[in-house]
Structure formats: C-alpha cells, structure tokens
Design an enzyme around this catalytic site. Structure first.
Site, PDB file in Angstrom:
ATOM      1  N   THR A  85      -2.009 -15.749  19.789  1.00  0.00           N
ATOM      2  CA  THR A  85      -3.023 -15.632  20.845  1.00  0.00           C
ATOM      3  C   THR A  85      -4.376 -15.197  20.297  1.00  0.00           C
ATOM      4  O   THR A  85      -5.424 -15.619  20.781  1.00  0.00           O
ATOM      5  CB  THR A  85      -2.538 -14.638  21.922  1.00  0.00           C
ATOM      6  N   THR A 102       1.949 -12.246  18.941  1.00  0.00           N
ATOM      7  CA  THR A 102       2.652 -10.987  19.179  1.00  0.00           C
ATOM      8  C   THR A 102       4.111 -11.189  19.588  1.00  0.00           C
ATOM      9  O   THR A 102       4.893 -10.242  19.534  1.00  0.00           O
ATOM     10  CB  THR A 102       1.949 -10.176  20.287  1.00  0.00           C
ATOM     11  N   ASP A 103       4.462 -12.410  19.987  1.00  0.00           N
ATOM     12  CA  ASP A 103       5.823 -12.616  20.497  1.00  0.00           C
ATOM     13  C   ASP A 103       6.898 -12.240  19.477  1.00  0.00           C
ATOM     14  O   ASP A 103       7.958 -11.732  19.845  1.00  0.00           O
ATOM     15  CB  ASP A 103       6.023 -14.085  20.920  1.00  0.00           C
ATOM     16  N   SER A 112       3.653 -17.747  17.399  1.00  0.00           N
ATOM     17  CA  SER A 112       4.542 -16.961  16.525  1.00  0.00           C
ATOM     18  C   SER A 112       6.013 -17.310  16.722  1.00  0.00           C
ATOM     19  O   SER A 112       6.840 -17.025  15.867  1.00  0.00           O
ATOM     20  CB  SER A 112       4.298 -15.466  16.693  1.00  0.00           C
TER      21      SER A 112
HETATM   22  N1  GLU Z   1       1.512 -13.420  23.539  1.00  0.00           N
HETATM   23  C1  GLU Z   1       1.727 -14.153  22.358  1.00  0.00           C
HETATM   24  C2  GLU Z   1       0.646 -13.778  21.341  1.00  0.00           C
HETATM   25  O1  GLU Z   1       0.174 -12.738  21.442  1.00  0.00           O
HETATM   26  C3  GLU Z   1       1.908 -15.595  22.605  1.00  0.00           C
HETATM   27  C4  GLU Z   1       1.852 -16.532  21.470  1.00  0.00           C
HETATM   28  C5  GLU Z   1       2.401 -16.106  20.129  1.00  0.00           C
HETATM   29  O2  GLU Z   1       3.180 -15.167  20.011  1.00  0.00           O
HETATM   30  O3  GLU Z   1       2.042 -16.795  19.166  1.00  0.00           O
HETATM   31  O4  GLU Z   1       0.215 -14.364  20.446  1.00  0.00           O
END
Ligand code: GLU
Length: 326
Positions: A14, A90-91, A58
């Site tokens: 993200t 963050t996932d 991710s």
């Molecule tokens: N909420 C996630 C992020 O912070 C969604 C996408 C991911 O993990 O790549 O990036």
C-alpha cells in the site's frame, strides 16, 4: 561530517500504491526512488541508496524472493550501510519480519515498514512511517535488536509483532509485551532491552512445504489425514486455546508426528501454549505424548516460518531449542 550510509529497498504494498485512473483500485506502482521524494528531510540524515526490488502486493511475496532481498540487504551492510529499511505491504509484514529475523546475522538494524493508506489518499501514513523507519535504522540504540517493524510511531520486534487490525492506522501490536519502543519528537525510545536472538543458517533447500491448519469447532479431519500423502514436510496447527485440537484430530496427529515435525500453536492471537495443564485427549499433554511440539509464544504463522527454515537447513531436530524462550 559525512552522513551515514542507509539502504532502502521497496517491495511494493500500500505504501507504493496508487490508482492508475480515477475510480480504479490502487495497485503497487510507486518505485522506491519516488517514495524517497516524499521524505526530503531524509537527505539531511543519511546518504541513501534506494532500490526497487519488487512492486508486489505483500500477499504475493514468497520465501525465495525474500532470500534474494535478504542477500541484497546483507550486501548493503557489507558496503558500509549502518542500517537497512524495507518498505512492503502490511498484510504479510509480520511474517516477512519473522523470516528475516531468523536469518539476520548483523548487529546493524533491518527495519520494515509500510502504510495503511495508499500514497495519494488524504493523510497517507507512508512518508511518516518511512522517515520513522529510517530514523530507527540510523540509531545506534537499534543495533543488536535484529529485525524491527516501525509503524504509526511504534517500534515492534519481529519475533512478537502481529497485524491485529485490517484497516486501522494502528494496525500492528505486540501482544503481552507491547511495542519494543516508540518515536517521540523524532527521538527513539526503547522500552525493553534487546533480547538474546537465535539466528539460523541459510536454508539450502527451498522446496519444502509446511502446512498450516486451524482447528475449528466440529471440524472434520480430511485435510489432516492427507498431509503425509500430499508430501508435506511439516505441519503447524493453530489450535484452540492453549494448544488443543478435537479428539478426532489427536490420533491423526500422532500418525503424522511419526513422520514429519508437528507444531501446535494457539489460534487465540495472544499468549503461549501450555505444556502440562490439560490431560484430555487433544489437550497439550496428550499432543506432546503423541509427538507434537508446542509453539510456546510463537504464533502459528511465525511457527510455520521457523519450521520451513529449519527443514530447509536440515535442522528440524533442533526445533525444541528454537521454541523455548531461553
Ligand atoms: N493493507 C495492505 C498494505 O498495507 C494491503 C496490500 C499489501 O499488503 O501489499 O500494503
């Protein structure tokens, strides 16, 4: 005085996301070089080498790619970087942090960060998180702490951090122990001393497969019964409570544990597994007797990473020493 060297790698997520066209969903399109433009202040703190190693959500990162990122990060340290920062989604941040932490054999910090709001959204948190992560990576107090996750003004140790909220800005927490530290007016405050780390050798194999199954009420045992036939090399179970499974799973686990390592963790999200409290069939005492190992404080996902790495360097016989707190 010459500024210290800092290395930054962008992997996507993200923090690197933006919509191509209005009304479309966001996707990872922003390079590390462009991310750097959002933190001009960093130029006063460090000489930065930034590289875009990937632009992925991710969920699509994998262990082989992470090994190449690790080798890049180690090279940066050998080239004189005082720390390394990685931006990613963050996932799966709690998993990648654990993966790197089991393998990071430098005193210099490796710091992971990301964002909960995409780059063009109002109040995007990416730039603040990136700058915080860089401050942590540059700080002398961050040495010998292994891999850390910096998000929303907090510093979390890779070994305990979890994503505990799907969309909130405060998405990460370290159950029971709390954050390792925090940033206050740009200064780093550690709340706990560094802990003894156990670093693993690099895996020589990457094709091993470790299954992760969650126990749930009235679950059948069909998938469990097929784990050996499906040629898995290890099994982690996210068990009920202190590390328990239904009676109909217990016997199957005994058979599996005769062939491959089995770890029982807790699905609760906080707290350790028990060792010597419950004596019922499918309780932890029964499962230990049947050959399973209890994960202790390691959550199921981190336990799966540990087992993947141990099997990858043929050290699975040392599992118990990696699961114990000391
Ligand atoms: N909420 C996630 C992020 O912070 C969604 C996408 C991911 O993990 O790549 O990036």
């Amino acid at each position: 005085m010459e500024l210290p060297k800092l290395a930054i790698a962008a992997l996507g997520g993200t923090v690197s996301m933006q919509a191509m066209n209005a009304g479309e969903g966001v996707t990872p399109i922003i390079s590390g070089e462009v991310l750097l433009d959002s933190v001009p202040e960093l130029a006063t703190l460090a000489r930065v080498n930034v590289e875009t190693l990937g632009l992925l959500p991710s969920a699509s990162l994998d262990f082989e790619f992470l090994l190449s990122v690790l080798s890049w990060a180690s090279f940066q340290i050998r080239q004189g970087a005082v720390g390394v920062v990685i931006t990613q989604g963050t996932d799966t941040l709690e998993e990648t942090a654990t993966f790197f932490d089991f393998l990071w054999d430098h005193d210099q910090p490796l710091v992971l960060t990301g964002a909960m709001r995409s780059a063009a959204s109002a109040g995007a948190d990416g730039p603040a998180n990136l700058l915080d992560a860089c401050r942590v990576a540059l700080a002398a107090q961050s040495r010998q702490r292994g891999v850390q996750v910096v998000m929303n003004g907090q510093i979390h140790s890779a070994s305990v951090v979890r994503k505990t909220d799907s969309l909130a800005l405060q998405a990460f927490s370290s159950p029971i122990v709390g954050p390792a530290g925090m940033l206050v007016e740009n200064a780093i405050h550690y709340l706990h001393p560094p802990t003894q780390r156990k670093v693993l050798p690099l895996p020589q194999h990457t094709t091993q497969r470790i299954a992760l199954l969650e126990a749930s009420l009235s679950a059948d045992s069909l998938m469990l019964e097929n784990i050996i036939e499906l040629a898995y090399d290890g099994l982690v179970i996210a068990g009920f409570g202190a590390g328990h499974v239904p009676e109909n799973w217990a016997g199957v686990i005994e058979t599996i544990a005769g062939t491959i390592p089995v770890i029982i963790a807790t699905r609760t999200g906080s707290g350790p597994t028990a060792q010597s409290t419950y004596g019922f069939m499918g309780g932890e005492m029964d499962l230990i007797r049947k050959g399973a190992s209890m994960a202790g404080f390691l959550c199921p996902r981190k336990a799966r990473i540990l087992l993947w790495l141990l099997v990858g360097c043929q050290q699975q016989h040392r599992l118990a020493s990696y699961l114990s707190k000391d």
